[in-house]
Design a protein around this motif. Structure first.
Motif, mmCIF file in Angstrom:
data_model
loop_
_atom_site.group_PDB
_atom_site.id
_atom_site.type_symbol
_atom_site.label_atom_id
_atom_site.label_comp_id
_atom_site.label_asym_id
_atom_site.label_seq_id
_atom_site.Cartn_x
_atom_site.Cartn_y
_atom_site.Cartn_z
ATOM 1 N N VAL A 241 29.733 20.219 79.532
ATOM 2 C CA VAL A 241 31.011 20.596 78.908
ATOM 3 C C VAL A 241 31.517 19.452 78.025
ATOM 4 O O VAL A 241 31.945 19.669 76.892
ATOM 5 C CB VAL A 241 32.060 20.940 79.983
ATOM 6 N N ALA A 242 31.430 18.226 78.535
ATOM 7 C CA ALA A 242 31.980 17.091 77.776
ATOM 8 C C ALA A 242 31.257 16.947 76.435
ATOM 9 O O ALA A 242 31.909 16.830 75.385
ATOM 10 C CB ALA A 242 31.842 15.808 78.598
ATOM 11 N N THR A 243 29.922 16.988 76.466
ATOM 12 C CA THR A 243 29.188 16.843 75.197
ATOM 13 C C THR A 243 29.425 18.062 74.312
ATOM 14 O O THR A 243 29.582 17.930 73.091
ATOM 15 C CB THR A 243 27.675 16.657 75.449
ATOM 16 N N GLY A 244 29.478 19.241 74.933
ATOM 17 C CA GLY A 244 29.696 20.470 74.156
ATOM 18 C C GLY A 244 31.022 20.432 73.409
ATOM 19 O O GLY A 244 31.099 20.797 72.235
ATOM 20 N N LYS A 245 32.082 19.960 74.092
ATOM 21 C CA LYS A 245 33.391 19.883 73.417
ATOM 22 C C LYS A 245 33.325 18.892 72.265
ATOM 23 O O LYS A 245 33.902 19.117 71.198
ATOM 24 C CB LYS A 245 34.473 19.453 74.417
ATOM 25 N N HIS A 246 32.614 17.812 72.489
ATOM 26 C CA HIS A 246 32.460 16.815 71.433
ATOM 27 C C HIS A 246 31.708 17.431 70.233
ATOM 28 O O HIS A 246 32.086 17.211 69.077
ATOM 29 C CB HIS A 246 31.718 15.608 72.000
ATOM 30 N N VAL A 247 30.682 18.211 70.540
ATOM 31 C CA VAL A 247 29.903 18.850 69.463
ATOM 32 C C VAL A 247 30.788 19.820 68.676
ATOM 33 O O VAL A 247 30.761 19.842 67.434
ATOM 34 C CB VAL A 247 28.662 19.571 70.061
ATOM 35 N N ILE A 248 31.603 20.603 69.395
ATOM 36 C CA ILE A 248 32.487 21.560 68.696
ATOM 37 C C ILE A 248 33.436 20.795 67.763
ATOM 38 O O ILE A 248 33.618 21.163 66.597
ATOM 39 C CB ILE A 248 33.302 22.390 69.707
ATOM 40 N N ARG A 249 34.026 19.699 68.285
ATOM 41 C CA ARG A 249 34.950 18.901 67.437
ATOM 42 C C ARG A 249 34.209 18.359 66.227
ATOM 43 O O ARG A 249 34.708 18.389 65.112
ATOM 44 C CB ARG A 249 35.540 17.737 68.244
ATOM 45 N N SER A 250 32.981 17.882 66.444
ATOM 46 C CA SER A 250 32.221 17.278 65.335
ATOM 47 C C SER A 250 31.904 18.314 64.266
ATOM 48 O O SER A 250 32.005 18.028 63.070
ATOM 49 C CB SER A 250 30.902 16.687 65.844
ATOM 50 N N THR A 251 31.497 19.527 64.687
ATOM 51 C CA THR A 251 31.120 20.522 63.669
ATOM 52 C C THR A 251 32.337 20.939 62.851
ATOM 53 O O THR A 251 32.195 21.405 61.728
ATOM 54 C CB THR A 251 30.484 21.784 64.302
ATOM 55 N N ALA A 252 33.532 20.744 63.434
ATOM 56 C CA ALA A 252 34.741 21.084 62.669
ATOM 57 C C ALA A 252 35.159 19.951 61.747
ATOM 58 O O ALA A 252 35.961 20.156 60.844
ATOM 59 C CB ALA A 252 35.878 21.418 63.625
ATOM 60 N N SER A 253 34.623 18.740 61.943
ATOM 61 C CA SER A 253 35.053 17.640 61.068
ATOM 62 C C SER A 253 34.056 17.318 59.962
ATOM 63 O O SER A 253 34.262 16.382 59.212
ATOM 64 C CB SER A 253 35.331 16.354 61.868
ATOM 65 N N THR A 254 32.963 18.070 59.886
ATOM 66 C CA THR A 254 32.020 17.836 58.792
ATOM 67 C C THR A 254 32.601 18.413 57.501
ATOM 68 O O THR A 254 33.547 19.203 57.545
ATOM 69 C CB THR A 254 30.667 18.521 59.106
ATOM 70 N N ALA A 255 32.006 18.012 56.381
ATOM 71 C CA ALA A 255 32.545 18.464 55.096
ATOM 72 C C ALA A 255 32.520 19.996 55.009
ATOM 73 O O ALA A 255 33.435 20.612 54.473
ATOM 74 C CB ALA A 255 31.727 17.849 53.964
ATOM 75 N N ARG A 256 31.444 20.603 55.513
ATOM 76 C CA ARG A 256 31.356 22.070 55.525
ATOM 77 C C ARG A 256 31.291 22.515 56.985
ATOM 78 O O ARG A 256 30.390 22.067 57.701
ATOM 79 C CB ARG A 256 30.077 22.554 54.825
ATOM 80 N N VAL A 257 32.204 23.361 57.431
ATOM 81 C CA VAL A 257 32.111 23.837 58.817
ATOM 82 C C VAL A 257 30.852 24.686 58.950
ATOM 83 O O VAL A 257 30.346 25.221 57.968
ATOM 84 C CB VAL A 257 33.352 24.667 59.236
ATOM 85 N N ARG A 258 30.344 24.770 60.168
ATOM 86 C CA ARG A 258 29.161 25.619 60.363
ATOM 87 C C ARG A 258 29.285 26.366 61.688
ATOM 88 O O ARG A 258 30.044 25.958 62.575
ATOM 89 C CB ARG A 258 27.862 24.797 60.315
ATOM 90 N N ALA A 259 28.525 27.484 61.778
ATOM 91 C CA ALA A 259 28.536 28.285 63.002
ATOM 92 C C ALA A 259 28.046 27.428 64.170
ATOM 93 O O ALA A 259 27.208 26.540 63.987
ATOM 94 C CB ALA A 259 27.624 29.495 62.827
ATOM 95 N N THR A 260 28.578 27.683 65.337
ATOM 96 C CA THR A 260 28.200 26.901 66.506
ATOM 97 C C THR A 260 28.091 27.824 67.707
ATOM 98 O O THR A 260 28.883 28.741 67.873
ATOM 99 C CB THR A 260 29.295 25.851 66.825
ATOM 100 N N SER A 261 27.084 27.553 68.513
ATOM 101 C CA SER A 261 26.987 28.272 69.776
ATOM 102 C C SER A 261 26.781 27.216 70.847
ATOM 103 O O SER A 261 25.954 26.314 70.684
ATOM 104 C CB SER A 261 25.815 29.248 69.644
ATOM 105 N N VAL A 262 27.573 27.266 71.901
ATOM 106 C CA VAL A 262 27.459 26.235 72.935
ATOM 107 C C VAL A 262 27.278 26.875 74.310
ATOM 108 O O VAL A 262 28.068 27.716 74.728
ATOM 109 C CB VAL A 262 28.682 25.270 72.946
ATOM 110 N N GLU A 263 26.201 26.512 74.974
ATOM 111 C CA GLU A 263 25.904 26.988 76.335
ATOM 112 C C GLU A 263 26.145 25.802 77.261
ATOM 113 O O GLU A 263 25.376 24.834 77.237
ATOM 114 C CB GLU A 263 24.452 27.444 76.428
ATOM 115 N N LEU A 264 27.203 25.874 78.053
ATOM 116 C CA LEU A 264 27.626 24.678 78.786
ATOM 117 C C LEU A 264 27.468 24.861 80.297
ATOM 118 O O LEU A 264 26.630 25.605 80.746
ATOM 119 C CB LEU A 264 29.060 24.332 78.381
ATOM 120 N N GLY A 265 28.287 24.158 81.047
ATOM 121 C CA GLY A 265 28.082 24.083 82.486
ATOM 122 C C GLY A 265 28.635 25.266 83.258
ATOM 123 O O GLY A 265 29.157 26.228 82.682
ATOM 124 N N GLY A 266 28.523 25.185 84.570
ATOM 125 C CA GLY A 266 29.029 26.256 85.417
ATOM 126 C C GLY A 266 29.326 25.778 86.822
ATOM 127 O O GLY A 266 28.962 24.667 87.222
#
Ligand SMILES: NC(=O)c1ccc[n+]([C@@H]2O[C@H](COP(=O)([O-])OP(=O)(O)OC[C@H]3O[C@@H](n4cnc5c(N)ncnc54)[C@H](O)[C@@H]3O)[C@@H](O)[C@H]2O)c1
Length: 496
Positions: A241-266
């Motif tokens: 979850v921690a890395t996944g949230k970081h990845v989501i934040r990162s994909t939103a801060s790039t010059a061009r946003v991109r689709a993201t799919s994240v399969e995280l913990g349980g």
């Protein structure tokens, strides 16, 4: 060096970029260990950000030149993927031994994962020639007709967890390639070997143009560079979850946003109702939790047992946990292997210590000092009983062979209410023959997969994914294939 490593048909010190085997641009390497013994079994290259850039550029060129999606028809992509499945099947024994050596998984479990991997490539090959849109007949008398066209999303950057290296690669790569995407793939840093073997097999089919599939190796730095690269059109991430949230934040801060799919913990719950077949359920619960040494995102780790059967059920659960055979992963009798590395073992042992000391649970079985051999990362199946539902061992993902049997419950509706508020929403299980209870549970639980009187079965044709902190996007099934397609709407004035 192990004979398995010395007889590999590829050089594990290289990686696969733009159809060629290349070393790291700064000759950086890392050691890969056998988790059963702690011994180094191989040295692999660590990709630099400039290697990563070369891989993304190659995937971009292969996509936008049309080398894979235009030159190759859907039927040709289908046949390429079928040829790849046949090649994996022909090499399955070597892949199984390599996967077992690198992960510590029992060889009999790896065989099932190879069955799944081969099936996944065949299953998604079948979609490659069936990309379909919709036609909407004229809506007004202006003569405008509308239809949709589905196109591959482009370059997909995949970041994998360590726990199912080849199988999760197939979950991701098979639908993406079938859809016409090109791929840059980063395996978990602990378990890269079968990914390299896969690249060798893909290359050897001669059916995948250069740049369609690329591998980069390493950890945080190269993963982050992949997420941040502007020529990546979609990120598919599996991890915590921690890395996944970081990845989501990162994909939103790039010059061009991109689709993201994240399969995280349980932290997936199971419920045992009074009418359950107790012996069978005890075995299903234990394998549901302990499978893959508990390093399973959908592991059944929070168990609710009805008060009326609690005293009768727990000894069955204890016996089922204690009869699991730990041992050399390559031995046919072994049912459970080690944890992946020292860090993961220390984490699991720390949770067992917390469980014992927090005074919100009692240890039913498990021995935190167990070792099979002198080195290696071993922990025995551990079960706590009478666990407070708020205890740390009952609410946090441990990712090891630790089951929390919660305090007895009286009302299924209360259980559902509590679980609907859980941080996670990946999976759940219920054990009962009562149709009304099954219907209430399956309709009201908010999670991606619900098993009824079984646990852990997954199929190529059924989607898998999470709610809440377990992530978003779906893998497997048509849903995952569709996730690698983007929809265009075309409006055509037919009177023009
Ligand atoms: N939901 C699922 O389908 C599923 C499947 C398997 C595992 N998991 C989850 O994975 C976790 C265990 O795997 P793990 O320990 O490998 O997880 P992790 O989050 O530590 O690492 C996952 C991957 O992310 C990479 N990474 C780390 N930092 C990064 C960054 N800043 N940018 C980009 N990539 C980065 C790692 O190198 C690795 O390849 C568990 O939480 C488990 O539940 C989920």
């Amino acid at each position: 060096m192990s004979s398995i490593i010395s007889s590999l048909p590829f050089d594990p010190t290289l990686t696969y970029i733009n159809g060629e085997w290349v070393g790291s641009s700064n000759s950086q390497t890392s050691s890969i260990k056998n988790p059963a013994t702690g011994q180094v079994i191989a040295t692999v290259s660590e990709s630099t950000t400039s290697d990563l850039d070369a891989a993304v550029q190659a995937a971009h060129e292969a996509f936008y030149s049309g080398a894979w999606v235009n030159t190759y028809s859907g039927a040709q992509r289908r046949d390429a993927l079928l040829a790849l499945a046949t090649s994996i099947e022909a090499n399955r024994q070597a892949l199984e031994h390599l996967e077992s050596l690198n992960t510590g998984k029992p060889i009999r479990d790896v065989r099932v994962e190879l069955d799944d991997t081969i099936d996944l490539f065949r299953h998604f090959a079948g979609y490659a020639d069936k990309v379909e849109g919709r036609h909407i007949a004229a809506q007004t008398n202006a003569g405008l007709e509308g239809y949709t066209v589905k196109v591959p999303v482009g370059v997909v950057g995949f970041i994998n967890a360590f726990n199912y290296p080849l199988c999760l690669l197939a979950w991701k790569v098979a639908p993406a390639l079938a859809a016409g995407c090109t791929v840059v793939f980063k395996p978990g840093p602990q378990t890269p070997l079968t990914t390299l073997f896969f690249a060798h097999l893909l290359h050897s089919t001669g059916r995948f143009p250069a740049g369609v599939f690329n591998v980069v190796l390493g950890g945080v730095a190269v993963g982050q560079a992949l997420v941040d690269h502007d020529l990546v059109d979609k990120i598919g991430f599996t991890g915590s979850v921690a890395t996944g949230k970081h990845v989501i934040r990162s994909t939103a801060s790039t010059a061009r946003v991109r689709a993201t799919s994240v399969e995280l913990g349980g932290k997936s719950p199971g419920v045992v109702m009074p009418d359950a077949d107790l012996q069978r359920t005890a075995e299903l619960v234990i394998s549901g939790c302990m499978n893959n040494t508990g390093m399973n995102c959908n592991a059944l780790t929070r168990l609710w047992v009805h008060r009326s059967i609690y005293a009768e059920f727990l000894p069955l659960l204890k016996a089922a946990a204690e009869k699991i055979v730990l041992g050399v992963p390559q031995s046919e009798d072994t049912e459970m292997g080690p944890l992946i590395d020292r860090r993961q073992m220390d984490r699991v042992l720390e949770y067992i210590r917390i469980g014992i000391e927090e005074d919100k649970a009692q240890l039913l079985t498990g021995d935190s000092s167990h070792r099979v051999g002198q080195e290696g990362y071993w922990v025995r199946p551990t079960v706590f009983q009478n666990v407070d539902p708020q205890a740390r061992i009952a609410t946090e993902e441990i990712f090891g062979p630790v089951l929390s049997v919660l305090q007895p419950f009286d009302s299924l509706d209360n259980v559902i209410e509590i679980e609907r508020k859980s941080e996670f929403g990946l999976a759940a299980g219920i054990f009962t023959r009562n149709h009304g209870d099954i219907a209430r549970f399956t309709r009201r639980m908010r999670c991606g997969t619900i098993w009824v009187n079984n646990y852990n079965a997954l199929y190529s044709y059924l989607p898998f994914g999470g709610f809440r902190n377990s992530g978003f996007g779906r893998e497997l099934g048509y849903e995952s294939f569709d996730g690698y397609l983007a929809t265009k709407a075309i409006i055509d004035d037919i009177t023009y």
